[in-house]
Enzyme design. Structure first.
Site, PDB file in Angstrom:
ATOM      1  N   ASN A 290      31.651  39.997  37.808  1.00 34.73           N
ATOM      2  CA  ASN A 290      31.505  39.713  39.239  1.00 34.73           C
ATOM      3  C   ASN A 290      30.193  40.279  39.786  1.00 34.73           C
ATOM      4  O   ASN A 290      29.594  39.706  40.699  1.00 34.73           O
ATOM      5  CB  ASN A 290      32.674  40.316  40.010  1.00 34.73           C
ATOM      6  CG  ASN A 290      33.898  39.443  39.915  1.00 34.73           C
ATOM      7  OD1 ASN A 290      33.797  38.223  39.796  1.00 34.73           O
ATOM      8  ND2 ASN A 290      35.066  40.066  39.926  1.00 34.73           N
TER       9      ASN A 290
ATOM     10  N   ASP B 264      36.366  43.863  36.423  1.00 32.28           N
ATOM     11  CA  ASP B 264      35.001  43.751  36.967  1.00 32.28           C
ATOM     12  C   ASP B 264      35.077  43.692  38.497  1.00 32.28           C
ATOM     13  O   ASP B 264      34.691  42.704  39.121  1.00 32.28           O
ATOM     14  CB  ASP B 264      34.263  42.530  36.403  1.00 32.28           C
ATOM     15  CG  ASP B 264      34.943  41.202  36.752  1.00 32.28           C
ATOM     16  OD1 ASP B 264      34.236  40.163  36.767  1.00 32.28           O
ATOM     17  OD2 ASP B 264      36.157  41.198  37.034  1.00 32.28           O
TER      18      ASP B 264
ATOM     19  N   ASP C 176      40.181  41.827  41.513  1.00 35.05           N
ATOM     20  CA  ASP C 176      40.356  42.946  40.569  1.00 35.05           C
ATOM     21  C   ASP C 176      40.885  44.175  41.314  1.00 35.05           C
ATOM     22  O   ASP C 176      41.697  44.928  40.784  1.00 35.05           O
ATOM     23  CB  ASP C 176      39.026  43.329  39.924  1.00 35.05           C
ATOM     24  CG  ASP C 176      38.364  42.209  39.158  1.00 35.05           C
ATOM     25  OD1 ASP C 176      37.781  41.321  39.803  1.00 35.05           O
ATOM     26  OD2 ASP C 176      38.463  42.214  37.928  1.00 35.05           O
TER      27      ASP C 176
ATOM     28  N   HIS D 207      43.654  35.693  41.674  1.00 35.19           N
ATOM     29  CA  HIS D 207      43.600  35.448  40.230  1.00 35.19           C
ATOM     30  C   HIS D 207      44.051  36.666  39.415  1.00 35.19           C
ATOM     31  O   HIS D 207      45.012  36.606  38.665  1.00 35.19           O
ATOM     32  CB  HIS D 207      42.156  35.121  39.809  1.00 35.19           C
ATOM     33  CG  HIS D 207      41.521  33.974  40.541  1.00 35.19           C
ATOM     34  ND1 HIS D 207      41.841  32.656  40.306  1.00 35.19           N
ATOM     35  CD2 HIS D 207      40.553  33.960  41.489  1.00 35.19           C
ATOM     36  CE1 HIS D 207      41.101  31.879  41.080  1.00 35.19           C
ATOM     37  NE2 HIS D 207      40.320  32.642  41.810  1.00 35.19           N
ATOM     38  N   ASP D 208      43.355  37.770  39.560  1.00 39.61           N
ATOM     39  CA  ASP D 208      43.528  38.898  38.643  1.00 39.61           C
ATOM     40  C   ASP D 208      44.878  39.604  38.728  1.00 39.61           C
ATOM     41  O   ASP D 208      45.428  40.017  37.692  1.00 39.61           O
ATOM     42  CB  ASP D 208      42.398  39.921  38.852  1.00 39.61           C
ATOM     43  CG  ASP D 208      41.056  39.365  38.464  1.00 39.61           C
ATOM     44  OD1 ASP D 208      40.045  39.843  38.993  1.00 39.61           O
ATOM     45  OD2 ASP D 208      41.018  38.442  37.633  1.00 39.61           O
TER      46      ASP D 208
ATOM     47  N   THR E  12      40.731  41.544  33.375  1.00 45.16           N
ATOM     48  CA  THR E  12      40.579  40.680  34.548  1.00 45.16           C
ATOM     49  C   THR E  12      39.125  40.300  34.792  1.00 45.16           C
ATOM     50  O   THR E  12      38.775  39.889  35.917  1.00 45.16           O
ATOM     51  CB  THR E  12      41.142  41.382  35.806  1.00 45.16           C
ATOM     52  OG1 THR E  12      40.388  42.586  36.045  1.00 45.16           O
ATOM     53  CG2 THR E  12      42.616  41.705  35.654  1.00 45.16           C
TER      54      THR E  12
ATOM     55  N   PHE F  44      35.258  31.104  35.218  1.00 45.95           N
ATOM     56  CA  PHE F  44      34.190  32.102  35.230  1.00 45.95           C
ATOM     57  C   PHE F  44      34.307  33.142  34.111  1.00 45.95           C
ATOM     58  O   PHE F  44      33.337  33.376  33.379  1.00 45.95           O
ATOM     59  CB  PHE F  44      34.178  32.804  36.595  1.00 45.95           C
ATOM     60  CG  PHE F  44      33.156  33.897  36.708  1.00 45.95           C
ATOM     61  CD1 PHE F  44      33.536  35.222  36.565  1.00 45.95           C
ATOM     62  CD2 PHE F  44      31.810  33.601  36.939  1.00 45.95           C
ATOM     63  CE1 PHE F  44      32.587  36.246  36.665  1.00 45.95           C
ATOM     64  CE2 PHE F  44      30.867  34.610  37.043  1.00 45.95           C
ATOM     65  CZ  PHE F  44      31.244  35.936  36.896  1.00 45.95           C
ATOM     66  N   ASN F  45      35.430  33.825  33.982  1.00 44.38           N
ATOM     67  CA  ASN F  45      35.551  34.933  33.018  1.00 44.38           C
ATOM     68  C   ASN F  45      35.260  34.485  31.591  1.00 44.38           C
ATOM     69  O   ASN F  45      34.650  35.220  30.818  1.00 44.38           O
ATOM     70  CB  ASN F  45      36.946  35.565  33.073  1.00 44.38           C
ATOM     71  CG  ASN F  45      37.153  36.406  34.322  1.00 44.38           C
ATOM     72  OD1 ASN F  45      36.184  36.812  34.971  1.00 44.38           O
ATOM     73  ND2 ASN F  45      38.392  36.640  34.682  1.00 44.38           N
TER      74      ASN F  45
HETATM   75  O1  RIB Z   1      37.694  32.847  37.940  1.00 47.29           O
HETATM   76  C1  RIB Z   1      38.299  33.960  38.557  1.00 47.29           C
HETATM   77  C2  RIB Z   1      37.851  35.238  37.913  1.00 47.29           C
HETATM   78  O2  RIB Z   1      36.464  35.396  38.121  1.00 47.29           O
HETATM   79  C3  RIB Z   1      38.511  36.490  38.524  1.00 47.29           C
HETATM   80  O3  RIB Z   1      38.649  37.465  37.529  1.00 47.29           O
HETATM   81  C4  RIB Z   1      37.514  36.947  39.549  1.00 47.29           C
HETATM   82  O4  RIB Z   1      37.554  38.368  39.754  1.00 47.29           O
HETATM   83  C5  RIB Z   1      36.228  36.578  38.872  1.00 47.29           C
HETATM   84  O5  RIB Z   1      35.907  37.624  37.982  1.00 47.29           O
HETATM   85 CA    CA Z   2      37.784  39.729  37.847  1.00 44.94          CA
END
Ligand code: RIB
Ligand code: CA
Length: 316
Positions: free
Chosen positions: A39, A10, A15, A244-245, A124, A165-166
């Site tokens: 996102n 996303d 990403d 993160h990703d 991701t 979040f994801n």
């Molecule tokens: O919490 C981090 C995630 O949320 C990552 O994938 C970032 O791109 C957002 O999507």
């Molecule tokens: Ca992401």
């Protein structure tokens, strides 16, 4: 062994680095990209993926848009982190290819049916597309080598005190993936908050000098503005940018970068304070099936070198 990969993402600043890392690695044959809503709105993450492929001069890689919203909930986006476009902070090239009309689900199914080898799915963003695929093609689960995903956390969230979040965007989808029986590797906040790049790294990336590196440096400058600082930090502490990703991709490239432990993981899907949390049975209290390889640590120097090597790949 070169792994055949489909990346569901996303984009999203981190990403973007994950996608470029997958393209640059000789350990990965990136067969396709599918895009999720997370996102930013689905049409924006789809366009962002196409723009990133134009930047990388790899518009030969097919991109298919996935579900417009979570399985059962309204979409929550992270425009506060990634901006109005989802990739604020840089000028990205206009894609030169026409948009594919095939759906993410159909593209994943087509690739897995035709592949003579198992395929690794890297996710991701929210796991909506992956869950839809698992539900609609259970017969193809055996063609999935691994699902390596960024999401969740054993200790603490970033959307709520418990939820990342994801997973929070689509907890039902995440729970379907956790219960799928497919091999899973989870890169949650426990490890991704440690995967940090600093101002000196952005400077080094910019000085690599190719168009991809300079654009990524601009994106990281923006992403740095929205990086969260831990509550315990004092004014001496310098927090890096949380990459993160790329962790979910880096693991497929070089698993030795990460420390993982097989644990039982479930997702809280009830509308409680803990909604969207990944309940990781850290002490194996439930004695249930250890369905997920959960990562808690990484070799930051190896991760950082992979990041720099990714940027240098686009020199030619
Ligand atoms: O919490 C981090 C995630 O949320 C990552 O994938 C970032 O791109 C957002 O999507
Ligand atoms: Ca992401």
């Amino acid at each position: 062994m070169v792994r055949k990969v489909i990346l569901d993402c996303d984009p999203g600043h981190d990403d973007a680095m994950a996608l470029l890392m997958a393209i640059a690695s000789e350990e990965i044959d990136l067969l396709a990209i599918t895009t999720s809503a997370g996102n930013q709105l689905p049409q924006k993450t789809f366009e962002n993926a196409r723009k990133l492929l134009a930047l990388a001069k790899r518009e030969d890689i097919p991109v298919a848009a996935g579900a417009a919203k979570p399985l059962r909930r309204e979409l929550i986006i992270a425009d506060d982190v990634h901006g109005e476009s989802g990739l604020d902070g840089a000028d990205l090239p206009i894609p030169t290819t026409s948009k594919l009309s095939i759906s993410a689900n159909d593209l994943i199914a087509e690739i897995l049916k035709e592949s003579t080898e198992k395929v690794t799915l890297i996710a991701t963003g929210p796991l909506t597309n992956i869950a839809i695929f698992i539900l609609s093609h259970p017969e193809l689960k055996e063609k999935i080598e691994l699902i390596s995903f960024m999401g969740g956390a054993c200790f603490g969230g970033n959307m709520t005190p418990e939820a990342e979040f994801n997973i929070y965007v689509d907890p039902e989808a995440a729970d379907i993936v956790m219960q799928s029986g497919v091999p899973l590797a989870m890169f949650g906040l426990d490890v991704t908050l440690k995967a940090q790049l600093f101002d000196t790294d952005i400077k080094e990336i910019r000085e690599i000098g190719n168009d991809v590196a300079k654009t990524m440096a601009d994106l990281l400058d923006f992403f740095n503005l929205t990086t969260t600082v831990p509550f315990w930090a004092d004014n001496q502490h310098v927090e890096g940018i949380h990459m993160h990703d790329p962790c979910a991709v880096a693991f497929v490239i070089d698993p030795t970068i990460f420390t993982t432990y097989l644990m039982h993981v479930e997702v809280e899907t009830s509308n409680t304070l803990a909604l969207g949390s990944t309940v990781v049975d850290y002490d194996n209290v439930f004695k249930k099936d250890k369905n997920v390889a959960v990562s808690f640590d990484l070799d930051l120097q190896k991760f950082r070198k992979l990041t720099m090597d990714t940027m240098k790949f686009f020199d030619n």
